[in-house]
Design a protein around this motif. Structure first.
Motif, mmCIF file in Angstrom:
data_model
loop_
_atom_site.group_PDB
_atom_site.id
_atom_site.type_symbol
_atom_site.label_atom_id
_atom_site.label_comp_id
_atom_site.label_asym_id
_atom_site.label_seq_id
_atom_site.Cartn_x
_atom_site.Cartn_y
_atom_site.Cartn_z
ATOM 1 N N GLN A 168 -53.748 61.373 95.302
ATOM 2 C CA GLN A 168 -53.125 61.163 96.607
ATOM 3 C C GLN A 168 -52.523 59.766 96.737
ATOM 4 O O GLN A 168 -51.779 59.499 97.679
ATOM 5 N N ALA A 169 -52.844 58.877 95.799
ATOM 6 C CA ALA A 169 -52.409 57.484 95.900
ATOM 7 C C ALA A 169 -50.968 57.313 95.425
ATOM 8 O O ALA A 169 -50.487 58.045 94.562
ATOM 9 N N ASN A 170 -50.300 56.323 95.991
ATOM 10 C CA ASN A 170 -48.963 55.930 95.540
ATOM 11 C C ASN A 170 -49.150 54.762 94.577
ATOM 12 O O ASN A 170 -49.121 53.595 94.966
ATOM 13 N N LEU A 171 -49.362 55.081 93.315
ATOM 14 C CA LEU A 171 -49.831 54.100 92.342
ATOM 15 C C LEU A 171 -48.823 52.998 92.062
ATOM 16 O O LEU A 171 -49.205 51.868 91.753
ATOM 17 N N LEU A 172 -47.538 53.293 92.153
ATOM 18 C CA LEU A 172 -46.520 52.302 91.808
ATOM 19 C C LEU A 172 -46.097 51.442 92.993
ATOM 20 O O LEU A 172 -45.308 50.514 92.826
ATOM 21 N N SER A 173 -46.618 51.734 94.179
ATOM 22 C CA SER A 173 -46.233 50.950 95.352
ATOM 23 C C SER A 173 -47.320 49.968 95.776
ATOM 24 O O SER A 173 -47.205 49.338 96.818
#
Length: 282
Positions: A110-115
């Motif tokens: 669910q995470a936005n890993l690149l942001s």
């Protein structure tokens, strides 16, 4: 969500091109022998051995992509690395990853890993990225704050209330067992426990152990000597810290034993609530 196998392979190849040796992917090998899991293991190995921020985030991105195909591949890779780097004994590696890992994988998915989420996770788990600044935001409440609220009139009667928290009594505590072991929780008899402990567990506990039953029982016996309590509150965290061994059934048993112990040791009602150790993952 439908994920195309070539898309996942491509994302892993991009990460591997930077952090691992180039490998030519083969979709049939991916399906039959876990090629993606092999690539993921290389990414995690790079992240753990170098503690580079970029390598750690790349490993998380790879784990997220693979999780959409097969979460067990991610669990298997992490378990293997835990054993390979001897982070913990093998039984702890397996139990910890497979009991705590599934929910953590869902969080990563669910995470936005690149942001920025990736750097936050890597900082917390490995210390591989700098601490991220706190972002500001508005917090809304379901209804406005009450106005002109008058506190109730004090009766003048004072009572004593016993507040118990973080009980963490270990029903498997063994006096004389190793108090400085290679596991997260000591003072127990494990399969590989030494015959002659270098720091034998005392009657009253040890630094790397949870409390023995005797300490909890004697605590409850002492309370009436110093206070005439009207009731007690228990604010969670009853089970011991053997989280790699815990199941729903084992936690229920531990809770029942603890509540029975308190009921026998206290002449008042106990009002409990749950803590993070009553849930999974911890």
């Amino acid at each position: 969500m439908r994920i195309r196998v070539p898309t996942v392979i491509l994302s892993l190849v991009v990460a591997s091109a930077v952090y691992a040796a180039p490998v030519t992917p083969n979709p049939s090998h991916l399906e039959k022998r876990g090629w993606a899991a092999d690539q993921l293991e290389k990414l995690f190995t790079k992240a753990i051995s170098t503690l580079e921020c970029g390598a750690c985030v790349a490993a998380l991105v790879g784990a997220k992509d693979i999780a959409y195909l097969n979460k067990n591949w991610v669990l298997s890779a992490v378990t293997g690395l835990c054993k390979q780097f001897k982070i913990m004994p093998e039984d702890v590696c397996t139990g910890l990853v497979y009991s705590q890992g599934p929910v953590l994988i869902n969080a990563v998915m669910q995470a936005n890993l690149l942001s920025g989420d990736g750097k936050i996770i890597c900082h917390q788990i490995l210390g591989a990225c700098p601490a991220q600044g706190v972002t500001s935001g508005a917090l809304s409440f379901p209804k406005p704050k009450p106005v002109n609220i008058q506190p109730p009139t004090h009766s003048g009667n004072l009572i004593d209330v016993l507040h118990l928290s973080d009980w963490h009594v270990d029903n498997e505590y063994v006096v004389g067992a190793e108090g400085d072991c290679n596991r997260p929780l000591c003072c127990r008899k494990y399969a590989d426990s030494p015959l002659n402990p270098k720091r034998p567990a005392s009657t009253w506990g040890d630094y790397k152990c949870d409390s023995p039953i005797k300490l909890g029982v004697d605590l409850l016996k002492f309370v009436p000597k110093v206070a005439n309590i009207s009731f007690s509150i228990l604010t969670g965290d009853v089970p011991p810290h053997d989280i790699w061994l815990q199941t729903k059934e084992s936690v229920v048993i531990v809770e029942e034993i603890a509540y029975n112990t308190m009921q026998e040791g206290l002449a008042t009602k106990v009002y409990p609530t749950v803590g993070n150790h009553e849930t999974g993952p911890v």
